[in-house]
Write an enzyme that holds these catalytic residues in place. Sequence first.
Site, PDB file in Angstrom:
ATOM      1  N   CYS A   2      62.704 -93.214 -40.139  1.00 25.68           N
ATOM      2  CA  CYS A   2      63.299 -91.967 -40.641  1.00 25.68           C
ATOM      3  C   CYS A   2      62.263 -90.850 -40.585  1.00 25.68           C
ATOM      4  CB  CYS A   2      63.828 -92.073 -42.053  1.00 25.68           C
ATOM      5  SG  CYS A   2      65.170 -93.229 -42.247  1.00 25.68           S
ATOM      6  N   ARG A  31      60.806 -91.419 -34.864  1.00 22.71           N
ATOM      7  CA  ARG A  31      60.760 -92.253 -36.075  1.00 22.71           C
ATOM      8  C   ARG A  31      62.103 -92.901 -36.372  1.00 22.71           C
ATOM      9  NH1 ARG A  31      56.319 -90.894 -39.427  1.00 22.71           N
ATOM     10  NH2 ARG A  31      57.479 -91.872 -41.099  1.00 22.71           N
ATOM     11  N   TRP A  81      66.664 -93.957 -39.189  1.00 18.24           N
ATOM     12  CA  TRP A  81      66.638 -95.333 -38.682  1.00 18.24           C
ATOM     13  C   TRP A  81      67.329 -96.146 -39.768  1.00 18.24           C
ATOM     14  CZ3 TRP A  81      64.754-100.149 -40.150  1.00 18.24           C
ATOM     15  CH2 TRP A  81      64.716-101.123 -39.136  1.00 18.24           C
ATOM     16  N   ASN A 107      63.694 -91.418 -47.023  1.00 18.05           N
ATOM     17  CA  ASN A 107      63.153 -92.434 -46.128  1.00 18.05           C
ATOM     18  C   ASN A 107      62.731 -93.609 -47.000  1.00 18.05           C
ATOM     19  OD1 ASN A 107      61.798 -93.915 -44.159  1.00 18.05           O
ATOM     20  ND2 ASN A 107      59.927 -92.709 -44.355  1.00 18.05           N
ATOM     21  N   GLY A 108      63.125 -94.817 -46.655  1.00 15.22           N
ATOM     22  CA  GLY A 108      62.713 -95.993 -47.436  1.00 15.22           C
ATOM     23  C   GLY A 108      63.927 -96.794 -47.871  1.00 15.22           C
ATOM     24  N   GLU A 497      50.734-108.970 -25.271  1.00 16.59           N
ATOM     25  CA  GLU A 497      51.066-107.545 -25.297  1.00 16.59           C
ATOM     26  C   GLU A 497      51.964-107.163 -24.104  1.00 16.59           C
ATOM     27  OE1 GLU A 497      51.188-105.205 -27.181  1.00 16.59           O
ATOM     28  OE2 GLU A 497      51.056-103.342 -26.059  1.00 16.59           O
ATOM     29  N   LYS A 501      55.753-105.592 -24.441  1.00 18.49           N
ATOM     30  CA  LYS A 501      56.185-104.330 -23.823  1.00 18.49           C
ATOM     31  C   LYS A 501      57.491-104.535 -23.061  1.00 18.49           C
ATOM     32  CE  LYS A 501      54.375-102.053 -25.626  1.00 18.49           C
ATOM     33  NZ  LYS A 501      53.297-102.185 -26.569  1.00 18.49           N
ATOM     34  N   GLU A 504      60.520-105.202 -25.409  1.00 16.64           N
ATOM     35  CA  GLU A 504      60.985-104.125 -26.284  1.00 16.64           C
ATOM     36  C   GLU A 504      61.587-102.945 -25.539  1.00 16.64           C
ATOM     37  OE1 GLU A 504      58.178-101.966 -28.794  1.00 16.64           O
ATOM     38  OE2 GLU A 504      56.576-102.410 -27.381  1.00 16.64           O
ATOM     39  N   HIS A 520      51.916-128.157 -22.418  1.00 17.96           N
ATOM     40  CA  HIS A 520      52.345-128.734 -23.707  1.00 17.96           C
ATOM     41  C   HIS A 520      53.776-128.323 -24.050  1.00 17.96           C
ATOM     42  CE1 HIS A 520      48.287-130.185 -24.344  1.00 17.96           C
ATOM     43  NE2 HIS A 520      47.869-128.999 -23.924  1.00 17.96           N
ATOM     44  N   LYS A 623      59.470 -95.827 -34.519  1.00 18.55           N
ATOM     45  CA  LYS A 623      58.022 -95.817 -34.310  1.00 18.55           C
ATOM     46  C   LYS A 623      57.243 -96.329 -35.517  1.00 18.55           C
ATOM     47  CE  LYS A 623      54.421 -94.702 -31.834  1.00 18.55           C
ATOM     48  NZ  LYS A 623      54.083 -95.649 -30.781  1.00 18.55           N
TER      49      LYS A 623
HETATM   50  C1  F6R Z   1      55.020-102.213 -29.936  1.00 19.40           C
HETATM   51  C2  F6R Z   1      54.781-101.459 -31.128  1.00 19.40           C
HETATM   52  C3  F6R Z   1      54.722-102.176 -32.423  1.00 19.40           C
HETATM   53  C4  F6R Z   1      53.592-101.614 -33.292  1.00 19.40           C
HETATM   54  C5  F6R Z   1      53.645-102.233 -34.697  1.00 19.40           C
HETATM   55  C6  F6R Z   1      52.516-101.734 -35.571  1.00 19.40           C
HETATM   56  O1  F6R Z   1      54.996-101.401 -28.807  1.00 19.40           O
HETATM   57  O2  F6R Z   1      54.646-100.269 -31.082  1.00 19.40           O
HETATM   58  O3  F6R Z   1      54.582-103.547 -32.254  1.00 19.40           O
HETATM   59  O4  F6R Z   1      52.369-101.878 -32.680  1.00 19.40           O
HETATM   60  O5  F6R Z   1      54.868-101.906 -35.292  1.00 19.40           O
HETATM   61  O6  F6R Z   1      52.565-100.356 -35.711  1.00 19.40           O
HETATM   62  P1  F6R Z   1      51.322 -99.548 -36.259  1.00 19.40           P
HETATM   63  O7  F6R Z   1      50.230 -99.659 -35.269  1.00 19.40           O
HETATM   64  O8  F6R Z   1      51.814 -98.128 -36.398  1.00 19.40           O
HETATM   65  O9  F6R Z   1      50.954-100.154 -37.572  1.00 19.40           O
END
Ligand code: F6R
Length: 628
Positions: A2, A31, A81, A107-108, A497, A501, A504, A520, A623
Amino acid sequence: MCGIIGYSGQISVSTKPLEVCLQGLGRLEYRGYDSAGVALAAPGMEEVAWKKKAGRLSNLEESLKKNPLPGAQVAIGHTRWATNGVPSDVNAHPHISQDNKIALIHNGIIENAAALKFDLESEGYTFVSATDTEVAAKLLGKIANQIIEETGTPNLFEAVRRMARMLTGAFTILAVDVRQPDIVVGARHDSPLVVGLGDGESFLGSDVAAFVAYTKEALELGQDQAVQIQGGNVTVTDFDGNVATPKHFTVDWDASAAEKGGWPSFMDKEIHEDPEAVAQTLLGRFDLDGSLNLDEVHIDEEVFRSIDKIIVIACGTASYAGFVAKYAIEHWVRIPVEVELAHEFRYRDPILTPRTLVVAISQSGETMDTLMALRHAREQGSRVLAICNTQGSTIPREADAVLYTHAGPEIAVASTKAFVAQITAAYLLGLYLAQVKGTMYRDEIQDILRDLRAMPEKIQWVLDNQADTIHDAAQKLINAHSFLFLGRHVGYPVALEGALKLKEIAYTFTEGFAAGELKHGPIALVEEDEPVVVIVPSPRGRNILHDKIISNIQEVKARGAFTVAVAEEGDPDVEQYADVIFWRPQCPTLMSPLVDVVPLQLFAMDTAELKKLDVDKPRNLAKSVTVE
Ligand code: F6R
């Protein structure tokens, strides 16, 4: 999660409050993008003016074009969100008090909303949405009217504080009231809120992106504080009304940094900022004689010397950056480094002592899971150092010390440049510990710093020379149902990682494994044409790792896999066995994650773009994950 913005100007009726909100919501949309809404108040209004729409901000903007709102002095805006109630017009924010005098955004998650709603319903209040926010709006309306009955004058600031004392859970709340049409009031508990200081005008935002186009001067609001903005006047108190003095800071990036600047997507722009993110994070952290200087973290060298264990707490991409750093720090400093997903950490009674350094890694500085783990560590008497990219955010504020990554604002939901900046910052921390603890010679540290300084150029080489191969591979594999990513040593977290990517943003089922784990179990997944992406270490140096990975490639190839390797330029074994190769320039093994992740970021982005997906705003995600 949010995005929230508030604005109070000097002029009693103008279009600026709405313009500020829409502009700010555009920058905050990363966000959350399930719905968006605004509310306005101006002298003479009987009821708040508002509009809200499900879907992207553009839906709200379209609707405002068709049915414009009146001019105003104050405004609040929200991009959502969804946590409570599906994304829909009715569940979108703002929510309005029973008498339509007050509008509120949030927000929350308000955890006691059900009990509060029950009481309000028994008093005749009615509800139209499925949200906890509407409960807060109705409750605030009730409290505001009680205050008028008690004192004869409206006092939204006091009403918000009284309400904040009644709520449990996590919240940032902003509200406007037509009876005080020149103020916006906010309150925060376990959720972010910053204040922007303009000339005769003030702003409130979930983060500085909300108002950076108007001012770079800002205040950090502390935990359990409320704020009233009235034109250029800002008052901050705790929830009991005691005046507080918030910390002032100046935003260190320009509004243009949070714009696409000609790139097709923020993700594309941010991947191309990988080299700069590493370079900026290294900048200014050395004395004239070349030794590392981390005075900015304000922890005594003596304390650093006493550290006998590090625990990294983080989530998602940030945790993989910590995982990479584990290999380097253990090697350089010879102390154990544990990497723990923040949401698991505090539920397992971790062993923490005053000699444990807990390192909280977070791009946003707001991830609730990481924040809660940080609080737990501090309660247990350990020191917490935050590695963070966002000034004024909660995690660095609550940590004992902070080492900022200077990657600039990261807007695309998928984290890219933050990852390389986090590794760089964690490496600096490791080398600094090695320096103060004397576990490495000065020359050795200098050699590694030289390697680190060379990395931006090497990342740039990948961006300049591998893009076409990566795009062709994405095109070829566009219809793959699943992918496996394999790596060993530092290549293992890079594989995790790369897999994250792809899942997601391209919505392809993808798993990352330690290559040694293959036999395994996971090898059972390999069938004809299954794409397997393998991070291949350098054939130079620790070539035992290299040989083992080459064997792994042969094993999956023998079972029909289509292999994609990330490998060092000219590696003859890889040329022999891999179907596609993304080359990296030569670099030491511990530096390789900084380059190896880059083709994987591009590959995920290209795949998502070829599938015509929104790479910046993948479905179901936001985000900053500010709820647990
Ligand atoms: C993946 C991604 C998330 C963040 C995770 C932590 O692309 O963006 O996995 O890395 O939510 O977020 P921060 O770094 O903001 O604590």
